[in-house]
Design an enzyme around this catalytic site. Structure first.
Site, PDB file in Angstrom:
ATOM      1  N   SER A 224       0.842  -1.196   0.000  1.00  0.00           N
ATOM      2  CA  SER A 224       0.000   0.000   0.000  1.00  0.00           C
ATOM      3  C   SER A 224       0.872   1.239   0.000  1.00  0.00           C
ATOM      4  O   SER A 224       2.029   1.202   0.431  1.00  0.00           O
ATOM      5  CB  SER A 224      -0.904   0.024   1.237  1.00  0.00           C
ATOM      6  OG  SER A 224      -0.147   0.317   2.408  1.00  0.00           O
ATOM      7  N   ASP A 225       0.307   2.348  -0.494  1.00  0.00           N
ATOM      8  CA  ASP A 225       0.923   3.625  -0.207  1.00  0.00           C
ATOM      9  C   ASP A 225       0.760   3.871   1.291  1.00  0.00           C
ATOM     10  O   ASP A 225      -0.043   3.220   1.965  1.00  0.00           O
ATOM     11  CB  ASP A 225       0.284   4.744  -1.022  1.00  0.00           C
ATOM     12  CG  ASP A 225       1.232   5.919  -1.241  1.00  0.00           C
ATOM     13  OD1 ASP A 225       2.174   6.085  -0.441  1.00  0.00           O
ATOM     14  OD2 ASP A 225       1.013   6.668  -2.213  1.00  0.00           O
ATOM     15  N   TRP A 226       1.510   4.807   1.820  1.00  0.00           N
ATOM     16  CA  TRP A 226       1.550   4.991   3.265  1.00  0.00           C
ATOM     17  C   TRP A 226       0.193   5.444   3.800  1.00  0.00           C
ATOM     18  O   TRP A 226      -0.322   6.483   3.387  1.00  0.00           O
ATOM     19  CB  TRP A 226       2.654   5.981   3.609  1.00  0.00           C
ATOM     20  CG  TRP A 226       3.975   5.316   3.891  1.00  0.00           C
ATOM     21  CD1 TRP A 226       4.809   5.585   4.944  1.00  0.00           C
ATOM     22  CD2 TRP A 226       4.632   4.267   3.156  1.00  0.00           C
ATOM     23  NE1 TRP A 226       5.927   4.762   4.908  1.00  0.00           N
ATOM     24  CE2 TRP A 226       5.835   3.943   3.824  1.00  0.00           C
ATOM     25  CE3 TRP A 226       4.300   3.538   2.009  1.00  0.00           C
ATOM     26  CZ2 TRP A 226       6.707   2.951   3.388  1.00  0.00           C
ATOM     27  CZ3 TRP A 226       5.179   2.547   1.568  1.00  0.00           C
ATOM     28  CH2 TRP A 226       6.357   2.268   2.253  1.00  0.00           C
ATOM     29  N   GLY A 228      -2.468   3.987   3.062  1.00  0.00           N
ATOM     30  CA  GLY A 228      -3.418   3.839   1.967  1.00  0.00           C
ATOM     31  C   GLY A 228      -4.205   2.543   1.991  1.00  0.00           C
ATOM     32  O   GLY A 228      -4.907   2.230   1.032  1.00  0.00           O
TER      33      GLY A 228
END
Length: 817
Positions: A224-226, A228
């Site tokens: 995941s993005d941070w 996210g």
């Protein structure tokens, strides 16, 4: 590695397996000491490897040119070199994966993160990404291509749903990811924050399982993005291997409970763990038990590479015999970017560079200070000038600045991101307060502006007086990844030379999505009409005037889009005044994309220099004095006005979005495809750029011997007919004649950058396969190259063909995705 991956998985408890599916902290996974499994570490990219520090400060790192500057190089081999250099940079930060490259498409000219992306075109983006990824991974560091998918705006990006039809997804937005998997073998993919057609990218089964793993055969790690990731079972079941950062929010005991409840199968957990362990094995992380240590490696070979890359991406857009500069000229150096080194954009890609070379410093080194005069003219900052002063920071283990001071630290400037923990790890970064104390010494007397923006609550006192209050009525704005307020500005009268005491009070507040605490405080005396008049007078006394204008990382930044593409502040007035005073006015533009240019017919030269990394001033000076060729070609169409752009609309659903949705109604017709379809003449077309030399292009030859399979080879001779070294980019567009579907008039399908010495001739060949002639048929779920005629158009930019030949595909070709 003493055990196989399956043996490791078999030896783990469910809790140990689950522990590897989320970060332990901001940049790493946990170890499993019982089994001898080491720690996987990641570092932000893509124009450097920042390492494990925050977004401000930390161990110094090498700052390479930003993505759009590399995109402008059109040089795959250069991207390969940079990828290899970044692999060593990543290793110097004790990391195994670089969170790069960024390959989202430049749908709108106002996207705040366009500077980080390569191009408006999927093929150019994909080819450059291949070079970058291969350079990284050939040297043992995993790429993490991002953001998968549909992240073409920063407005409400953590909740917005990008509504994109499947054909446009396939033909435009997914191409760079597809090539990265199939051709470069990327080991990592990062999901986007946004939703795609109503489902978060981090739990999008069609994207992560059906397309990425099923159709393309991806066998690497999806993270995941941070912050996210938004769920437990849905993300794991959809194909998200890793939730970042740690400590976990949605996994850990929640995931163990989901397995025990039957919401996630044990075999799914095993599959996710195997994937992570396979990347750890490939990068060496599984056996990496070294103590954590980061190095600041300022390598001479990287300095040379960055300087060369900066020049190769610089695009000469206008030249009425004023460049390169002539020896002995008196040069007026003007503008807000003249003595400030604008080397990178803002957001998660920023880092603490080894050094910064400003254009002024580059010119001093190139021609000597005696040839130069200077006037700033005006400013271009989004915020008040950052306070650069030593500050003492007192931390409190509460949100109201009361009780015992837990720790005292120092800062060198009034800008910081706090993540994870503060006060030497004693307090969580999500719940604390701090008092910062320092001073500001004014250079001139007058009414100074004081600004504060914060992800959290903040106040600024000057000599005991509350001047800027972002505490009492804090309102969410567009700073700090949309977790901060817009800058609050106050005024105070100050006397030249008399130190003013500055006190900043800060306290965290509950965050929306991203767990960051941050502040930025600035103070300065505004420039005015007299400063523009002084700049014009300085220009009038010189042989040539160089005006350094544009934007900076405050405008071109992750977390917010641009309000428009008009130059900030009084820069248009400055250029107009200088051009009136001196007919030999050359504009050097630094920005992450297009700007409107009402003065374009009044200036004699224009160079787009982007944000070219820590060697910025040297690279720009090299081009201006002729030591280097302006090697760049535009990777994005420059419109005359913002309203010409395909994403511009009176309907907010198209842009910037409304009620949680943004509709990509233009479909395939973004970038030059849009300008062709609408008959709009751009200011500068996609692929455009001038040279200091001239080229001759030989006749076009087409090899159709494999045409039945959709394969074509195109060749021609290119000669440097001038008296200087130079480079040109040969661009090959495919234009279908009729056929099914609403297809763009022409699309870039291949290119070659050719560097030639005076009088040198070189053969250029570009090969096409069936995909180059295909569109995606959603009904049949096939790539289809229809039987019929196509034009192969060789050009130096999207509006300048140099040769064309027709070919006829004898049969319809269908391919699985």
């Amino acid at each position: 590695m003493t055990k196989s991956i399956d043996e490791f998985v078999d030896a783990m408890t469910l809790e140990e397996q689950v522990s590897l599916l989320s970060g332990e902290d901001f940049w790493s996974l946990p170890t499993i000491e019982r089994l001898g499994i080491g720690k996987l570490r990641v570092s932000d990219g893509p124009n450097g490897a920042r390492g494990g520090g925050g977004l401000v400060g930390g161990v110094k790192a090498t700052a390479f040119p930003v993505g759009v500057g590399l995109g402008a190089s059109w040089n795959v081999a250069l991207l390969h070199e940079i990828g290899a250099a970044l692999a060593e940079e990543t290793k110097s930060k004790n990391a195994h994966m670089l969170l790069a490259p960024t390959v989202n498409i430049q749908r709108s000219v106002t996207n705040g993160r366009n500077f980080e992306c390569y191009s408006e075109d999927p093929v150019l983006t994909a080819e450059l990404a291949l070079g970058y990824i291969q350079g990284l991974q050939e040297n043992g560091v995993s790429a993490t291509i991002k953001h998968f998918a549909g992240n073409e705006s920063e407005i409400e990006r953590t909740t917005m749903s990008s509504v994109i039809d499947e054909r446009s997804l396939r033909e435009i937005y997914l191409i760079p990811f597809e090539w990265a998997v199939k051709k470069a073998g990327t080991k990592g993919v990062m999901t986007a924050y946004n939703k795609v057609n109503g489902t978060y990218a981090s739990e999008h089964n069609w994207l992560l399982t059906d397309v990425l793993r099923g159709e393309w055969g991806f066998d690497g790690l999806v993270m995941s993005d941070w912050f996210g990731s938004h769920s437990t079972a849905p993300t794991v079941n959809a194909g998200l291997d890793l939730e970042m950062p740690g400590p976990t929010r949605d996994r850990g005991q929640k995931l163990v409970a989901a397995v025990e409840a039957g919401e996630v199968t044990r075999e799914t957990i095993r599959t996710r763990v195997r994937t992570i362990l396979s990347v750890m094995e490939w990068t060496g992380a599984i056996d990496d038990h070294r103590p954590f240590e980061e190095r600041a490696d300022d390598r001479p070979e990287n300095r040379e590479l960055i300087r060369r890359a900066g020049a190769e991406g610089a695009v000469l857009l206008k030249n009425q015999n004023v460049l390169p500069l002539k020896p002995g000229q008196r040069i007026a150096v003007i503008g807000p970017n003249a003595k400030v080194a604008q080397i990178m954009g803002g957001g998660s890609s920023q880092l603490n560079p080894h050094y910064r070379v400003s254009p002024w410093e580059g010119l001093v080194a190139a021609v000597g200070v005696d040839a130069l005069t200077y006037a700033p003219g005006c400013g271009n900052s989004r915020f008040e000038p950052l306070l650069q002063s030593q500050l003492s920071v007192q931390f409190f283990d509460n949100r109201d600045l009361t009780g015992e001071v837990v720790a005292v630290e120092t800062m060198e400037r009034a800008e910081t991101f706090w993540v994870g923990s503060v006060a030497g790890g004693k307090i969580p970064a999500t719940r604390f307060s701090a008092r910062l104390t320092g001073e500001f010494v004014p250079e001139q007397s007058g009414i100074h502006r004081v600004g504060i923006a914060s992800a959290g609550l903040s106040k600024v006192y000057v000599d005991g007086k509350l001047v800027a209050d972002a505490w009492s009525n804090w309102t969410k704005g567009q700073t700090f990844f949309e977790e901060g307020c817009d800058e609050v500005v106050g005024e105070v009268a100050l006397e030249a030379g008399r130190p003013a005491k500055i006190v900043i009070e800060f306290a965290t507040k509950d965050h929306s999505v991203l767990g960051v605490a941050a502040l930025r405080m600035g103070i300065g005396l505004p420039l005015g009409a007299d400063d523009i008049a002084h700049a014009a007078d300085t220009a009038a006394k010189a042989d040539v005037a160089l005006v350094f204008i544009g934007r900076n990382g405050e405008w071109d930044t992750e977390g917010s889009d641009l309000p428009a593409i008009e130059l900030p502040g009084d820069q248009n007035a400055l250029v107009a005044a200088v051009a009136t005073a001196n007919p030999n006015t050359i504009v050097v533009l630094q920005s992450g994309g297009p700007v409107e240019m009402p003065w374009i017919n009044s200036v004699s030269g224009l160079l787009q220099a982007w944000y070219p990394g820590q060697e910025a001033g040297n690279a720009i000076a090299d081009v201006l004095v002729g030591k280097a060729e302006p090697g760049g070609r535009l990777p994005q169409t420059y419109p005359v006005r913002w309203s010409d752009n395909p994403a511009y609309s009176q309907d907010p659903l198209v842009y910037p979005g409304q009620d949680g949705q943004v509709h990509y109604r233009e479909g395939l017709f973004i970038g030059y495809r849009h300008y062709d379809k609408q008959g709009i003449k751009p200011l500068f077309p996609f692929g455009f750029g001038l040279s200091y030399t001239t080229f001759v292009y030989g006749p076009l030859e087409v090899d159709t011997s494999r045409l039945a399979a959709g394969a074509v080879s195109v060749g021609l001779d290119v000669s440097n007919s001038g008296n200087r070294d130079g480079a040109t980019v040969v661009q090959l567009y495919v234009a279908p004649h009729g056929g099914a579907g609403d297809r763009p008039e022409r699309e870039l399908k291949g290119f070659a950058k050719v560097a030639l010495q005076p009088g040198e001739t070189r053969r250029v060949s570009i090969d096409l396969d069936a995909r180059a002639f295909s569109y995606f048929d959603v009904g049949s779920q096939r790539w289809v190259a229809e039987r019929g005629e196509y034009s192969l158009v060789l050009a130096t930019d999207a509006a300048s063909p140099i040769a064309a030949e027709r070919v006829a595909l004898p049969n319809r070709i269908e391919q699985r995705p």
